[in-house]
Scaffold this motif. Structure first.
Motif, PDB file in Angstrom:
ATOM      1  N   ASP A 210       0.925  -1.171   0.207  1.00  0.00           N
ATOM      2  CA  ASP A 210       0.041  -0.058  -0.013  1.00  0.00           C
ATOM      3  C   ASP A 210       0.956   1.236  -0.012  1.00  0.00           C
ATOM      4  OD1 ASP A 210      -2.218  -1.519   0.186  1.00  0.00           O
ATOM      5  OD2 ASP A 210      -2.354  -1.524   2.260  1.00  0.00           O
ATOM      6  N   GLU A 241      -9.098   0.830  -5.865  1.00  0.00           N
ATOM      7  CA  GLU A 241      -9.689  -0.497  -5.263  1.00  0.00           C
ATOM      8  C   GLU A 241      -9.289  -0.347  -3.733  1.00  0.00           C
ATOM      9  OE1 GLU A 241      -8.353  -3.805  -7.386  1.00  0.00           O
ATOM     10  OE2 GLU A 241      -9.181  -3.022  -9.335  1.00  0.00           O
ATOM     11  N   ARG A 242      -7.950  -0.216  -3.557  1.00  0.00           N
ATOM     12  CA  ARG A 242      -7.489  -0.152  -1.962  1.00  0.00           C
ATOM     13  C   ARG A 242      -8.093   0.967  -1.242  1.00  0.00           C
ATOM     14  NH1 ARG A 242      -1.258  -2.104  -2.321  1.00  0.00           N
ATOM     15  NH2 ARG A 242      -1.643  -3.408  -4.352  1.00  0.00           N
ATOM     16  N   ASP A 244     -11.284   2.035  -1.687  1.00  0.00           N
ATOM     17  CA  ASP A 244     -12.653   1.651  -1.502  1.00  0.00           C
ATOM     18  C   ASP A 244     -12.615   0.536  -0.498  1.00  0.00           C
ATOM     19  OD1 ASP A 244     -13.385   3.367  -3.554  1.00  0.00           O
ATOM     20  OD2 ASP A 244     -13.432   1.766  -5.181  1.00  0.00           O
ATOM     21  N   ARG A 245     -11.660  -0.367  -0.561  1.00  0.00           N
ATOM     22  CA  ARG A 245     -11.727  -1.396   0.710  1.00  0.00           C
ATOM     23  C   ARG A 245     -11.131  -0.941   1.805  1.00  0.00           C
ATOM     24  NH1 ARG A 245      -9.249  -4.712  -3.985  1.00  0.00           N
ATOM     25  NH2 ARG A 245      -7.072  -4.316  -2.845  1.00  0.00           N
ATOM     26  N   TYR A 247      -8.120   0.000   2.676  1.00  0.00           N
ATOM     27  CA  TYR A 247      -6.995  -0.587   3.313  1.00  0.00           C
ATOM     28  C   TYR A 247      -5.843   0.500   3.879  1.00  0.00           C
ATOM     29  CZ  TYR A 247      -8.030  -5.239   1.488  1.00  0.00           C
ATOM     30  OH  TYR A 247      -8.765  -6.380   1.569  1.00  0.00           O
ATOM     31  N   GLN A 277     -12.542   9.828   4.502  1.00  0.00           N
ATOM     32  CA  GLN A 277     -11.869   8.793   5.534  1.00  0.00           C
ATOM     33  C   GLN A 277     -10.896   9.190   6.632  1.00  0.00           C
ATOM     34  OE1 GLN A 277     -10.147   5.241   3.639  1.00  0.00           O
ATOM     35  NE2 GLN A 277     -11.664   5.332   1.894  1.00  0.00           N
TER      36      GLN A 277
END
Length: 695
Positions: A210, A241-242, A244-245, A247, A277
């Protein structure tokens, strides 16, 4: 079947341990492969596509024709584990690595050999992971590189690097080559080592950690790579993608936010998701690096237009509690952020940072000290402990620091009206020896505080001789308003630039002054008028051009920026009451009287030839005029009982115009205890040789 050989990894690992040289290991491994079924031998031509995003994958530089045994082991293991593989592209087709400004060709060799045209190859491996000490040594050596070529030479010598180390390499190249909206030398993107790094980041974006992913994305934006290139699209897609998850941690979110600011600006949808976030987190729980990262993100553009006020207030409250742990870079950075975001409500944090800055004054870099001084000027704050620290430090750096830092030091003391002979003398000494390397703006900003605070250093003759030399040699280089500021500062301390005033009063120069904007503002006209009056009153030998009437003002006292300080109303009221008792009536003195010479008198008293006081309305038979200067605290430097330059020139000119000047300084008047002491004080000041009059 391929998955029927679970002992492959163990056999090759055993071979590696028992071999003593690289050549032996390579030969034995190839021998083993030849004994294996055809499917396993094909591993050398294929690589698996298993997702290893959190496995801490590494990049290993390859310049040999065959894959290393370490890479082979990893590829074999991964293929066996995932029951599949895809084509390993050893031959690189013709590609392009483009920037927004320029598109250098991306030409790859057709082989991966030890020939002179070999292309550096970064392959995935999970063996020989660099230790923390090795990674630290890598970053230290990387940061010591002072040119992109040194970075490339260093990278060619590195055998193993993590994805974060690869991203750091790109960041270092960006540090060294980043210009204004483009690279200074876009050809650096044609380097084989850079193309190899970017190719591997593109192909294995799904395998990056990440931190390595978002750092690589930010580095690519700093290198101005084409946002629609395959590399950038894949990095952004994987980051989305990460994100959204959920991470990413706070630090990684901030790095991603900065990258999206560079790509899409403050309106980026991904940036809003990042900030959403971040806002869900509790700032009080953040570490200092995390707090600093969020401040930096907001400073880069996410926090403007009054956004995220609640988040900022919570961050300010937490920051106050951890200022004692901040190093010089953090103190400087936070003050710069508060300035850029205009966080006027954060004064407790500004004061706390200023106190912390006292300890760091000798340790700030020139750039950091410049930012600190700029922030303190912006918020109008100065701490006497900070001033003391600066007085100790400036004499040690006046001859060595960057000219911009010296200029900012003088701006700070001038803006805060702090007269420090130690600082001013050190800067005056360095100015004589270093001024030739200063820009015209830096020359002006170092000279203006001397005039504003009315201070002449011991080497005044040498300093102003240097100013004259610079004006002679670079007169046309000065911006018109900058030049006027320099000349006006000179007359405040009785240094008369006669040779240059004639050029300033010329129609050509005045036209240049008007062409800078919509016209000449009132303050500049006031400066020109005072220059003209100085030539008339103090330089009677001046025979150059006169200032035309349309460029003269009627009064130096104007709202806001003014050549005169308005009278302190509270001090004036006390003096007025005492004058009424002394003179017998309010009609015997005038208040705030505008003279024909542009100056405004706080109090004017008129006397006839026999010394009797005349009513303020009388204009005939006036033999003597007394001007009372009721000098409040704002007319003096903030730390000494010395009049500002603009007040000193006012009193000097009024004396030349025939007025008797009587000063009523605040520090004398504040000591008076009662009404009778006020009357006695005023009588001694105005009529020191006369008995009190009775009316």
């Amino acid at each position: 079947m391929l998955f029927q050989h679970p002992s492959l990894h163990r056999v090759i690992s055993l071979t590696l341990r028992t071999s003593t040289t690289c050549s032996c290991r390579r030969a034995m491994a190839l021998t083993l492969l030849q004994r294996l079924p055809k499917q396993v031998r094909q591993i050398g031509k294929y690589r698996c596509a298993s997702a290893c995003a959190n496995s801490g994958l590494l990049f290993k530089c390859q310049t040999e024709q065959h894959l290393s045994v370490a890479s082979l082991c990893t590829l074999s293991t991964n293929c066996i584990r995932n029951h599949g593989y895809r084509k390993l592209q050893l031959d690189l087709s013709r590609r392009r690595l483009t920037t927004i400004v320029r598109e250098p060709s991306f030409v790859a060799s057709s082989s991966v050999g030890l020939h002179k045209d070999s292309f550096p190859r970064f392959c995935l491996t999970q063996m020989h992971h660099p230790t923390p000490a090795e990674q630290q040594a890598f970053h230290m050596r990387l940061n010591k590189c002072t040119s992109s070529r040194q970075v490339f030479r260093f990278l060619y010598s590195v055998e193993v690097m993590t994805d974060s180390m690869a991203a750091a390499s790109l960041h270092r190249v960006a540090d060294l080559e980043q210009g204004e909206n483009c690279l200074k030398d876009p050809s650096v993107l044609e380097e084989l080592i850079i193309r190899a790094l970017c190719k591997q980041l593109e192909e294995d974006s799904g395998r990056l950690t990440d931190g390595g992913l978002v750092s690589a994305l930010l580095a690519c934006t700093r290198l101005y790579l084409d946002p629609w290139s395959t590399l950038m699209v894949r990095l952004v897609s994987e980051s989305q993608e990460r994100l959204d998850r959920g991470y990413l941690n706070i630090g990684q979110l901030c790095v991603l936010g900065r990258a999206m600011l560079a790509l899409e600006g403050p309106g980026s949808v991904m940036l809003e998701q990042v900030m959403s976030q971040i806002q869900k987190q509790e700032p009080a729980q953040w570490s200092l690096p995390e707090l600093r990262a969020v401040y930096k993100l907001l400073h880069n553009g996410a926090g403007f237009d009054g956004k995220y006020c609640d988040l900022l207030n919570a961050m300010h409250s937490h920051a106050v509690t951890v200022t004692s742990h901040m190093n010089p870079a953090t103190v400087s950075e936070l003050l710069s952020v508060l300035t850029s975001l205009n966080q006027t409500q954060a004064m407790p944090l500004v004061i706390s940072l200023c106190k912390r800055a006292v300890r760091h004054v000798p340790h700030f870099t020139d750039e950091e000290l410049t930012l600190v001084l700029g922030a303190l000027m912006h918020f109008g704050h100065s701490d006497h402990y900070f001033v003391d620290a600066m007085e100790k430090y400036v004499p040690t750096m006046a001859f060595t620091s960057h000219p911009e830092t010296i200029s900012k030091v003088m701006q700070f003391f001038g803006r805060r009206n702090i007269l420090s002979p130690v600082v001013f003398d050190a800067v005056a000494d360095s100015f004589v020896y270093r001024a030739d390397e200063y820009t015209t703006s830096q020359v002006a900003r170092q000279i203006m505080p001397f005039g504003k605070l009315g201070y002449l250093p011991p080497n005044a003759a040498d300093m102003f001789r240097k100013v004259e030399t610079i004006l002679h040699s670079r007169f046309s280089h000065f911006q018109p308003r900058t030049l006027i500021n320099v000349l006006h500062s000179c007359i405040l301390v009785e240094r008369f630039p006669v040779n240059f005033v004639s050029k300033v009063f010329s129609s050509y120069f005045l036209q240049q002054l008007q062409d800078q904007g919509t016209g000449i503002d009132r303050y500049v006209l006031a400066q020109l008028t005072q220059l003209y009056m100085t030539m008339k009153l103090e330089c009677p030998f001046y025979e150059g051009p006169q200032l035309l009437p349309q460029y003269r003002v009627k009064s130096f006292l104007t709202p806001g920026h003014s050549l005169e300080s308005p009278v302190d109303i509270h001090l004036y009221n006390y003096v007025k009451t005492g004058l009424v008792d002394l003179l017998g009536a309010r009609s015997y003195f005038g208040s705030k009287v505008l003279t024909p010479y542009c100056y405004t008198l706080d109090v004017e008293i008129k006397l006839d030839e026999e010394g009797f006081v005349l009513p303020a309305s009388y204009n005939d038979e006036v033999y003597k005029r007394i001007a009372l200067c009721i000098d409040g605290q704002k007319r003096y430097t903030s730390n000494r009982k010395q009049l500002l330059g603009k007040e000193a020139i006012k009193q000097r000119h009024l004396r030349l115009l025939g007025y008797e000047i009587i000063q009523i300084p605040f520090y004398e008047f504040d000591q008076l205890q009662n009404k009778s002491s006020v009357g006695e004080y005023l009588h001694q000041k105005i009529f020191p040789h006369s008995y009190r009059l009775s009316w």
